[in-house]
Design a protein around this motif. Structure first.
Motif, PDB file in Angstrom:
ATOM      1  N   PHE A  78      -3.836  -2.086  -2.069  1.00 17.03           N
ATOM      2  CA  PHE A  78      -2.563  -1.404  -2.350  1.00 17.03           C
ATOM      3  C   PHE A  78      -2.288  -0.300  -1.328  1.00 17.03           C
ATOM      4  O   PHE A  78      -3.155   0.528  -1.028  1.00 17.03           O
ATOM      5  CB  PHE A  78      -2.620  -0.798  -3.756  1.00 17.03           C
ATOM      6  CG  PHE A  78      -1.457   0.073  -4.112  1.00 17.03           C
ATOM      7  CD1 PHE A  78      -0.207  -0.475  -4.375  1.00 17.03           C
ATOM      8  CD2 PHE A  78      -1.607   1.453  -4.200  1.00 17.03           C
ATOM      9  CE1 PHE A  78       0.871   0.341  -4.723  1.00 17.03           C
ATOM     10  CE2 PHE A  78      -0.541   2.271  -4.554  1.00 17.03           C
ATOM     11  CZ  PHE A  78       0.704   1.710  -4.811  1.00 17.03           C
ATOM     12  N   ASP A  79      -1.093  -0.304  -0.769  1.00 12.97           N
ATOM     13  CA  ASP A  79      -0.682   0.771   0.137  1.00 12.97           C
ATOM     14  C   ASP A  79       0.677   1.317  -0.288  1.00 12.97           C
ATOM     15  O   ASP A  79       1.424   0.677  -1.023  1.00 12.97           O
ATOM     16  CB  ASP A  79      -0.679   0.325   1.605  1.00 12.97           C
ATOM     17  CG  ASP A  79       0.129  -0.940   1.863  1.00 12.97           C
ATOM     18  OD1 ASP A  79       0.972  -1.306   1.010  1.00 12.97           O
ATOM     19  OD2 ASP A  79      -0.069  -1.585   2.908  1.00 12.97           O
ATOM     20  N   TYR A  80       0.967   2.532   0.153  1.00 17.87           N
ATOM     21  CA  TYR A  80       2.207   3.199  -0.239  1.00 17.87           C
ATOM     22  C   TYR A  80       2.499   4.318   0.751  1.00 17.87           C
ATOM     23  O   TYR A  80       1.640   4.711   1.549  1.00 17.87           O
ATOM     24  CB  TYR A  80       2.098   3.764  -1.657  1.00 17.87           C
ATOM     25  CG  TYR A  80       1.126   4.910  -1.799  1.00 17.87           C
ATOM     26  CD1 TYR A  80       1.572   6.231  -1.858  1.00 17.87           C
ATOM     27  CD2 TYR A  80      -0.250   4.685  -1.841  1.00 17.87           C
ATOM     28  CE1 TYR A  80       0.689   7.289  -1.986  1.00 17.87           C
ATOM     29  CE2 TYR A  80      -1.145   5.734  -1.967  1.00 17.87           C
ATOM     30  CZ  TYR A  80      -0.676   7.025  -2.035  1.00 17.87           C
ATOM     31  OH  TYR A  80      -1.568   8.078  -2.133  1.00 17.87           O
ATOM     32  N   TYR A  81       3.718   4.842   0.687  1.00 18.51           N
ATOM     33  CA  TYR A  81       4.112   5.949   1.565  1.00 18.51           C
ATOM     34  C   TYR A  81       3.789   7.274   0.886  1.00 18.51           C
ATOM     35  O   TYR A  81       4.205   7.520  -0.242  1.00 18.51           O
ATOM     36  CB  TYR A  81       5.599   5.859   1.911  1.00 18.51           C
ATOM     37  CG  TYR A  81       5.902   4.715   2.847  1.00 18.51           C
ATOM     38  CD1 TYR A  81       5.815   4.867   4.230  1.00 18.51           C
ATOM     39  CD2 TYR A  81       6.232   3.457   2.346  1.00 18.51           C
ATOM     40  CE1 TYR A  81       6.071   3.815   5.095  1.00 18.51           C
ATOM     41  CE2 TYR A  81       6.483   2.390   3.205  1.00 18.51           C
ATOM     42  CZ  TYR A  81       6.396   2.573   4.580  1.00 18.51           C
ATOM     43  OH  TYR A  81       6.627   1.520   5.423  1.00 18.51           O
ATOM     44  N   ASP A  82       3.020   8.120   1.574  1.00 18.82           N
ATOM     45  CA  ASP A  82       2.636   9.408   0.992  1.00 18.82           C
ATOM     46  C   ASP A  82       3.801  10.396   1.088  1.00 18.82           C
ATOM     47  O   ASP A  82       4.912  10.045   1.503  1.00 18.82           O
ATOM     48  CB  ASP A  82       1.361   9.948   1.649  1.00 18.82           C
ATOM     49  CG  ASP A  82       1.535  10.266   3.140  1.00 18.82           C
ATOM     50  OD1 ASP A  82       2.685  10.287   3.640  1.00 18.82           O
ATOM     51  OD2 ASP A  82       0.512  10.511   3.818  1.00 18.82           O
TER      52      ASP A  82
END
Length: 380
Positions: free
Chosen positions: A41-45
């Protein structure tokens, strides 16, 4: 009524959900986390930088089948990962290669001379049983102690002499100047991130997703014909034989008000500090941003199960669970946690695709048996 209940929305569960749904099966995926994608899982901080919540995931494979399958759900960004080791105030490429040795010892060896150099340092082992054996047999004790011994101790809380040979065998030694961490045929990152790839993969009318849901709470209320289980196999059997040991990691994220923090994607710290490595995400994604985000990794005994610990006694314990798993009707155990194996992402995808083929073959055979039985009844 669902045809399949799938526990876990990581690579194993998502690949099988997509494949089964594409054949007309009604699929329900449960995941106790509040997101899909598992550990990838990746996302924008908060700074707007794409980061990996559970540490860096770099895709590489030699399998054309795996690469082409995932290519249905993402475009790719060509990326070849490079890693440096911080030793005595200097940085050296790893895996150890010709540049590493020439830089470390102030020499100008060529490839054939490096082979002779390694041979002169090596301590021959008749049987390679442990991770220490693998390295010492190949390049000798000095380089083993500089690059491998303390890093492995930090990562596993065990001396390499206590670990299966497979651990250090994952990091080869080279006699050329190839400084890429991986040499696989296909090396790329999903162009818009892993989460976007999973969203596309699971975007099917036959797939229902329930997040923030523990299967043990939900399963009794759900009607389904078969299950795919991708969680810890010992948990499935309520730890009947005891808990399988894992190593976990604590991640410390930082954002810095500068374009870059370090000179390559990952820098390992074999001998200094309590963390093992620092990864800078913009190298992985290719994102342009005036700030940069990094992550420190601190191995720990507690936390989410990430790495099965490859020791003979642990494998013996797993074998007991494996026998129980084989006895389960209509339940398929797939993935790193369910099969207690230190798999890379592509290996999990390959295992899931192989499991799908097995399921499809079983269904075809069952259909033939039913048709044969009905034909016999019709003749009687």
């Amino acid at each position: 009524m669902y045809d399949y209940l799938i526990v876990g929305a990581g690579f194993a569960g998502s690949v099988l959900a997509e494949r089964l749904a594409s054949e007309g099966n009604k699929v329900l995926i449960l995941d106790k986390r509040n997101h899909i994608g598992g550990n990838a899982f990746d996302y924008y901080d908060e700074a707007g930088i794409l980061i990996h919540k559970y540490g860096p995931h770099i895709f590489h494979t030699n399998s054309k089948e795996v690469y082409e399958y995932l290519s249905r759900f993402t475009q790719w960004r060509h990326y070849q990962h490079r890693v440096l080791a911080s030793l005595d105030g200097q940085y050296f490429p790893i895996p150890i290669n010709l540049t590493t040795i020439n830089h470390m010892y102030g020499m100008t060896l060529d490839s054939s001379q490096l082979e002779a150099f390694f041979a002169s340092k090596a301590e021959a082992k008749n049987i390679l049983e442990t991770s220490e054996d693998v390295v010492v047999n190949s390049i000798g004790r000095e380089l083993y102690e500089k690059f491998f011994k303390n890093y492995t101790r930090k990562q596993w809380d065990l001396d390499p002499s206590e670990l299966n040979a497979s651990v250090t065998a994952r990091v080869p030694t080279r006699t050329n100047k190839d400084d890429r961490y991986f040499t696989d045929t296909y090396q790329s990152m999903p162009l818009h991130g892993y989460t976007k790839m999973f969203e596309t993969m699971l975007n099917h009318p036959n797939i229902t997703i329930m997040l923030g849901t523990d299967y043990r709470d939900a399963a009794p209320e759900i009607q389904f014909k078969k299950m795919v289980f991708t969680g810890p196999v010992d948990e499935y059997f309520n730890y009947r034989f005891g808990k399988l040991p894992y190593r976990s990691i604590e991640f410390r994220f930082e954002t810095h008000d500068q374009e870059t923090f370090q000179q390559t994607g990952t820098i390992n710290y074999p001998n200094d500090y309590s963390f093992t490595r620092i990864t800078e995400f913009k190298y992985l994604s290719g994102q342009k941003h005036h700030k940069t985000s990094i992550v420190y990794e601190f191995p720990t005994a507690d936390g989410d199960p990430y790495y099965p610990i490859p020791r003979p006694d642990n494998m013996a314990l797993y074998r007991q669970y494996e026998e129980l798993a084989k006895s389960q009707r209509n339940v398929y155990f797939v993935g790193r946690l369910a099969t207690y194996k230190y798999y890379n992402m592509d290996q999990v995808v390959a295992q899931a695709l192989a499991t799908y083929k097995k399921i499809k073959k079983e269904a075809s055979e069952n259909t033939r048996v039913l048709e044969s039985a009905n034909g016999s009844l019709g003749r009687n």
